[in-house]
Design an enzyme around this catalytic site. Structure first.
Site: not given
Ligand code: BGC
Length: 753
Positions: A230-232
């Site tokens: 996932s993106d952060w």
């Protein structure tokens, strides 16, 4: 290895497995000591290493180790040079190995939909083919060192405004052709170890929860076999995300994501086999990296700094030059602007590198130019005396070089620009200097286009983009002709913000309507035949190139085949220089051409080189929603060999031989035009149209003009309308519909055999 990983998973507790699917902290994955699973680290990317030792953050706020800052995405894309991207990827891979980083979080390959997107400086292009090919080369370079990459942000994350909750609303064709293509290319060509899913939704669904995007398309269609991260902080519903195919949640969510997974397995809402699969994908990568530890390298910062300058030289785009550049070192030159001393060489946010050393063009110059500040980099006004001094310094020299650009606060992750202008103080200064000094050159440091109200008043403009820590040395070499500019714009520079394709829909809010569809960047300006400041693919050189002999290796292309397009290019000037031949093909569905291939080569004065570029069917196909597949609508396409999207040098036609066809699903609302377009019903429809023509003219001769008018009207008629127009009875039409349907079914059966 496969067996070893299966065995480890067999020994893991449910808690350990869930734990493996999220980070230990901002940058590390968890270890399981009793099973020999080591902890590994990931780091940003994309144009250098942002390795944080102590406190971590994903916004580029806390410091990271000293590292080499290479040119940002905006710049490297302008090189149009696959080999260069692979080379730079290789250097980064080496640095990762030396610093113990298992996955470098890049390349960032979202499409530049609007020039205002705050992260355009990190992204590569408005064109999906260019972005995909260059990204694939970068990934290849990094991964050669057994270090992973994470092409990001998959997908349609084209703005910063509300990036964590907005929904990019678009049709399937736009999604496939513009926003997915670069990811498709990089996955198919370079097998990245991981892919980072984006924050946003597409058509109402979070990408991180979309089974269709993460599993159907990414894995099943394209063959991606790494893990999705996932993106952060992007994960909303952890269980749904895992089921969709999002393996690793980063950084972590206070353990709540892990707890949700454990609970879901326990209460039967999540099949443990799905969790096992995600763990397997993550362990594959952890061990792939860890098992290659013997390859750990050292790297020499100084040497890499030299490479950063070398790369920057190949990225700069000479936008305008009225016989001013290159300058002689003997001329009396004045450098104006703080960026001559301290260039702006990178953008803000998670890609921000703690650059090991930065050399400005002033420091790099061996000819000691005069210097005046002229404006402040932070936008604060200077006194009238200071401005006057800059104008006088420029006037008293033979040549003035103004180092202008966008301030840091204009281009950063987290928010978008609100306008497309340089700070007023810079525009005013450039205009003032150009008034008194006809030999004025502007050197730009920016990550995305700006309006240039002074463009007609200056003699030269050299765009360094955000050229990394060696951009001062690169600018010096280019200004004085020790190197010849060879960059090409990977994006259009529009005249004004109001001209941009998504001006009315950007940045949107909860829903962002991509109403311009596939008309992104040059596709839009070309379809509307609009004037632009500088077109896509544009870039001047200190020499000239002459194109001849556009040839194909075959006169037709069939499904699954490739053809080689070749062009001869002669360097007709006095400077050695690199030329990028761009190949475009026309669209069948729209009024534009699109980039289909490119190649860059160095040519000596007087020398002629052959440029060979391979094209496959995708160079002609477009995504067809009727077919849910890529499809060539026309039998013949034109292939263009060009110096830029608006400087077409040669063209030639090619025949298409495809067996693909689409199902019309003939019914009473199918139009005669649709029937005429389909190979199954073409003949019968032509006969029908001839009969209708005869009925209207009642056997009399009609002029060609009338014939065309009648035909034009007839093509939009659905079958059901024919009785009301007196061409047939209702029963006859029912019969005709059935006949057409049968023809199509027979045809489709034959095609599918
Ligand atoms: C960015 C990513 C980056 C991550 C880690 C996020 O805010 O969107 O591009 O890789 O942080 O720093």
């Amino acid at each position: 290895m496969k067996e070893k990983i299966k065995e480890i998973i067999g020994k893991m507790t449910l808690e350990e497995k869930a734990g493996m699917c999220s980070g230990q902290d901002t940058w590390r994955l968890k270890s399981v000591d009793r099973l020999g699973i080591p902890t590994v680290m990931v780091a940003d990317g994309p144009h250098g290493l942002r390795k944080q030792e102590a406190k971590g953050d994903n916004l580029g706020i806390y410091d990271s180790i000293k590292a080499v800052c290479f040119p940002a995405g905006c710049a490297v894309a302008a090189s149009f040079d696959k080999e260069l991207l692979e080379f730079m990827g290789g250097l980064l891979g080496e640095e990762c190995r030396a610093e113990g980083v298992s996955v470098l979080l890049g390349p960032a390959i979202n499409i530049k939909r609007s020039p205002l997107c705050g992260r355009n400086f990190e992204y590569l292009s408005e064109d999906p083919l260019l972005a995909g090919i260059l990204a694939a080369a970068y990934v290849k370079g990094v991964q050669k060192h057994e270090v992973g990459t994470s092409p990001k942000h998959y997908a349609a994350n084209n703005q910063e405004h509300r990036r964590m909750t907005s929904s990019s609303e678009m049709n399937e064709r736009t999604l496939r052709e513009i926003y997915l293509t670069a990811f498709e290319t990089v996955v198919k060509e370079s097998k990245p170890w991981t892919v980072m899913s984006s924050y946003n939704k597409i058509n109402g669904e979070y990408v991180g929860e979309s089974y269709r995007l993460l599993t159907d398309i990414l894995r099943n269609e394209w063959g991606f076999d790494g893990f999705v991260v996932s993106d952060w902080g992007a994960v909303d519903l952890r269980v749904q995300a895992l089921k969709a195919g999002l393996d690793l949640e980063m950084p972590y969510s206070d353990g709540s994501g892990d707890r949700d997974l454990i609970e879901a397995v326990k209460n039967g809402k999540l099949d443990e086999a799905v969790l096992d699969k995600a763990v397997e994908r993550i362990l594959n990568i952890i061990f792939r990296y860890a098992d290659a530890r013997g390859k750990d390298a050292e790297f020499d910062c100084e040497k890499h700094h030299g490479y950063a300058a070398h790369i920057a030289k190949k990225c700069a785009v000479l936008l305008k030059n009225e016989n001013l550049l290159p300058l002689s070192r003997k001329s009396k030159v004045a450098y104006i602007g703080p960026y001559a001393q301290k260039p702006r060489f990178q953008g803000g946010g998670s890609s921000h590198i703690n650059a090991h050393k930065v050399v400005g063009a002033y420091e790099a110059a061996s000819n000691t130019p005069a210097y005046a500040q002229g404006f402040a980099a932070d936008g604060k006004p200077l006194s009238e005396e200071e401005i006057k001094l800059a104008v006088e310094t420029a006037k008293n020299a033979d040549v003035a070089v103004i180092f202008a650009g966008l301030p840091d606060s204009y281009e950063t992750e987290g928010y978008d620009r609100s306008h497309m202008r340089l700070p007023d103080s810079q525009n005013e200064l450039i205009a003032k200097i150009a008034e008194v000094q006809p030999n004025t050159a502007v050197v730009l440091h920016l990550g995305s286009p700006v309006e240039m109200p002074w463009i007609d008043k200056v003699a030269a403009v050299l765009n360094m983009y955000l050229g990394g820590e060696g951009c001062g040395e690169a600018a010096d070499a280019l200004i004085y002709g020790d190197a010849n500019p060879s960059g090409r714009l990977p994006e259009t520079f529009p005249l004004r913000l109001e001209d941009t394709p998504c001006y009315l829909d950007f940045p949107g809010d909860e829903k962002v309507y991509y109403s311009e569809g596939t008309h992104v960047g040059y596709r839009y300006y070309d379809a509307k035949n609009m004037e632009v400041l500088f077109p896509f693919g544009h870039g001047l050189s200190y020499t000239d190139f002459e194109y001849s002999d556009l040839e194909f290796s075959a006169d037709k292309i069939s499904d699954g085949e490739k053809i080689t397009v070749s062009v001869q290019v002669k360097n007709t000037g006095n400077f050695e220089g690199e030329e990028t031949v761009q190949i475009y093909t026309d669209s069948a569905q729209n009024k534009y051409r699109r980039l289909a291939g490119f190649k860059k080569q160095n040519i000596k004065p007087g020398e002629t080189k052959t440029f060979e570029i391979e094209l496959d069917m995708r160079a002609f196909e477009e995504f067809d929603e009727r077919l849910s597949d890529w499809f060539c609508e026309k039998d013949v396409y034109t292939v263009y060999a060009a110096h830029s999207s608006r400087d077409i040098r040669l063209e030639k036609q090619i025949k298409i031989n495809t067996t693909k066809t689409f199902n019309l699903n003939v019914n009473r609302n199918t139009t005669l035009g649709q029937l005429l377009d389909h190979p199954a019903t073409k003949e019968a429809t032509s006969a029908l149209l001839a009969k209708m023509g005869a009925a209207v003219s009642k056997g009399e001769e009609v002029s060609e003009e009338v014939r065309q008018m009648l035909r034009g009207m007839a093509l939009s008629l659905p079958l059901r309308s024919l009785p009301s127009l007196g061409f047939a009875s209702r029963e006859q039409i029912d019969g005709l519909t059935a006949q057409m349907k049968a023809l199509e079914e027979k045809f489709m059966q034959k095609e599918n055999k």
